[in-house]
Design a protein around this motif. Structure first.
Motif, PDB file in Angstrom:
ATOM      1  N   UNK A   1       0.822  -1.209   0.000  1.00 47.48           N
ATOM      2  CA  UNK A   1       0.000   0.000   0.000  1.00 47.48           C
ATOM      3  C   UNK A   1       0.860   1.264   0.000  1.00 47.48           C
ATOM      4  N   UNK A   2       1.967   1.224   0.723  1.00 39.93           N
ATOM      5  CA  UNK A   2       2.872   2.376   0.728  1.00 39.93           C
ATOM      6  C   UNK A   2       3.454   2.607  -0.656  1.00 39.93           C
ATOM      7  N   UNK A   3       3.787   1.507  -1.343  1.00 43.86           N
ATOM      8  CA  UNK A   3       4.332   1.605  -2.701  1.00 43.86           C
ATOM      9  C   UNK A   3       3.297   2.221  -3.648  1.00 43.86           C
ATOM     10  N   UNK A   4       2.053   1.776  -3.515  1.00 50.38           N
ATOM     11  CA  UNK A   4       0.983   2.321  -4.357  1.00 50.38           C
ATOM     12  C   UNK A   4       0.793   3.809  -4.078  1.00 50.38           C
ATOM     13  N   UNK A   5       0.860   4.161  -2.804  1.00 48.38           N
ATOM     14  CA  UNK A   5       0.678   5.559  -2.430  1.00 48.38           C
ATOM     15  C   UNK A   5       1.801   6.421  -2.989  1.00 48.38           C
ATOM     16  N   UNK A   6       3.028   5.886  -2.977  1.00 46.08           N
ATOM     17  CA  UNK A   6       4.170   6.640  -3.507  1.00 46.08           C
ATOM     18  C   UNK A   6       4.020   6.910  -4.997  1.00 46.08           C
ATOM     19  N   UNK A   7       3.501   5.933  -5.734  1.00 43.76           N
ATOM     20  CA  UNK A   7       3.362   6.108  -7.183  1.00 43.76           C
ATOM     21  C   UNK A   7       2.299   7.140  -7.530  1.00 43.76           C
ATOM     22  N   UNK A   8       1.406   7.441  -6.583  1.00 46.11           N
ATOM     23  CA  UNK A   8       0.330   8.395  -6.869  1.00 46.11           C
ATOM     24  C   UNK A   8       0.848   9.812  -7.015  1.00 46.11           C
ATOM     25  N   UNK A   9       2.086  10.064  -6.557  1.00 42.64           N
ATOM     26  CA  UNK A   9       2.626  11.418  -6.660  1.00 42.64           C
ATOM     27  C   UNK A   9       2.856  11.820  -8.109  1.00 42.64           C
ATOM     28  N   UNK A  10       2.975  10.830  -8.985  1.00 48.76           N
ATOM     29  CA  UNK A  10       3.219  11.111 -10.401  1.00 48.76           C
ATOM     30  C   UNK A  10       1.918  11.293 -11.187  1.00 48.76           C
ATOM     31  N   UNK A  11       0.804  11.070 -10.530  1.00 47.46           N
ATOM     32  CA  UNK A  11      -0.482  11.148 -11.209  1.00 47.46           C
ATOM     33  C   UNK A  11      -1.088  12.533 -11.055  1.00 47.46           C
ATOM     34  N   UNK A  12      -2.173  12.728 -11.771  1.00 48.31           N
ATOM     35  CA  UNK A  12      -2.900  13.987 -11.638  1.00 48.31           C
ATOM     36  C   UNK A  12      -3.492  14.083 -10.246  1.00 48.31           C
ATOM     37  N   UNK A  13      -3.846  15.267  -9.823  1.00 46.26           N
ATOM     38  CA  UNK A  13      -4.372  15.467  -8.480  1.00 46.26           C
ATOM     39  C   UNK A  13      -5.644  14.663  -8.238  1.00 46.26           C
ATOM     40  N   UNK A  14      -6.476  14.540  -9.272  1.00 43.71           N
ATOM     41  CA  UNK A  14      -7.721  13.785  -9.146  1.00 43.71           C
ATOM     42  C   UNK A  14      -7.430  12.294  -8.915  1.00 43.71           C
ATOM     43  N   UNK A  15      -6.524  11.750  -9.718  1.00 43.80           N
ATOM     44  CA  UNK A  15      -6.163  10.332  -9.573  1.00 43.80           C
ATOM     45  C   UNK A  15      -5.429  10.115  -8.255  1.00 43.80           C
TER      46      UNK A  15
END
Length: 267
Positions: A123-137
């Motif tokens: 879950x931490x890994x998934x959360x880290x990858x979200x920084x590269x996504x758009x704010x909505x995603x």
């Protein structure tokens, strides 16, 4: 054989009378010692074994009847002593099995902890990858991760499991005490109950007064039960019964700490 047992018990009781040591605990030990000396010569569950126990108890009643007073406690003690002697091997086997169960439970707990650590890492890994996504995603991913991490359902299931295990350990302590279990066996069950009870115990500082008071009462009764066993008090069965009632009452209050509500008043 039965006659020999009766003579031995009567002789030991007479000696206890002469030395002023004829107490309830002494009666229990006299019968237990006499029956233990010959129980190995009989097949478990046999009629001969039942007759032996009957005669052992009869020896006590015949010897104490002359007192002309209430002898219920002494008769109860004689039955308890005989049962403890008869079931000693079975209780030893139960103790060994319980030790194996505890070992297996520790292995299960260890594996579950590894699973939790693995899930947290993913879950931490998934959360880290979200920084590269758009704010909505990013918001959607973080919301989903937080929902999984903070699952009230998972926490409730763990709490309920620990509560049930605590109650079960107290039930086993009651059964062991009732059917001739050794003090060590009962104490082990109480220690197991304490462990599961602490796992289910709310840690929040906001714990409401009524629930906090009940937890305090259960703490006290656990201590009383352990002390009664250590002192070999003959009222230990009643103490254990009170403990079971207290535990049942406490665990009936469903999630009062989690939701911050007072338990409903039962009419």
């Amino acid at each position: 054989m039965a006659n020999n047992i009766k003579e031995q018990i009567k002789a030991d009781l007479d000696l206890a009378k002469q030395t002023g040591q004829l107490r309830v605990d002494r009666v229990r030990e006299i019968v237990k010692s006499a029956v233990s000396g010959v129980v190995g010569e009989f097949k478990e569950g046999s009629r001969d074994l039942r007759i032996l126990v009957r005669e052992a108890v009869s020896a006590v009643t015949e010897n104490l009847t002359e007192r002309g007073t209430e002898i219920k406690e002494e008769v109860t003690a004689s039955i308890e002593g005989a049962l403890e002697a008869v079931n000693a091997q079975r209780h030893e086997a139960i103790a060994q099995t319980q030790a194996q169960v505890k070992q297996l439970q520790a292995q299960v707990d260890e594996e579950e902890e590894k699973i939790q650590q693995e899930v947290d890492g993913i879950l931490a890994e998934i959360k880290d990858t979200s920084t590269e996504k758009s704010s909505h995603v990013k918001t959607s991913i973080e919301s989903a991760v937080n929902a999984i991490q903070n699952s009230d359902e998972a926490a409730l299931l763990r709490k309920r499991y620990a509560q049930l295990q605590a109650q079960l350990a107290i039930v086993r302590a009651n059964l062991a005490a009732r059917y001739g279990g050794r003090g060590e066996e009962v104490t082990n069950y109480l220690e197991e109950a304490k462990k599961w009870y602490n796992d289910s115990r709310p840690q929040a500082e906001s714990m409401i007064g009524q629930v906090k008071e009940k937890h305090g009462q259960l703490d006290v009764k656990l201590g009383e039960a352990g002390g009664a066993i250590a002192r070999r008090e003959h009222q230990v069965k009643q103490v254990l019964k009170d403990l079971l009632v207290a535990a049942t009452s406490l665990f009936k209050d469903k999630d009062t700490v989690d939701n911050g509500k007072e338990p409903a008043i039962r009419k």
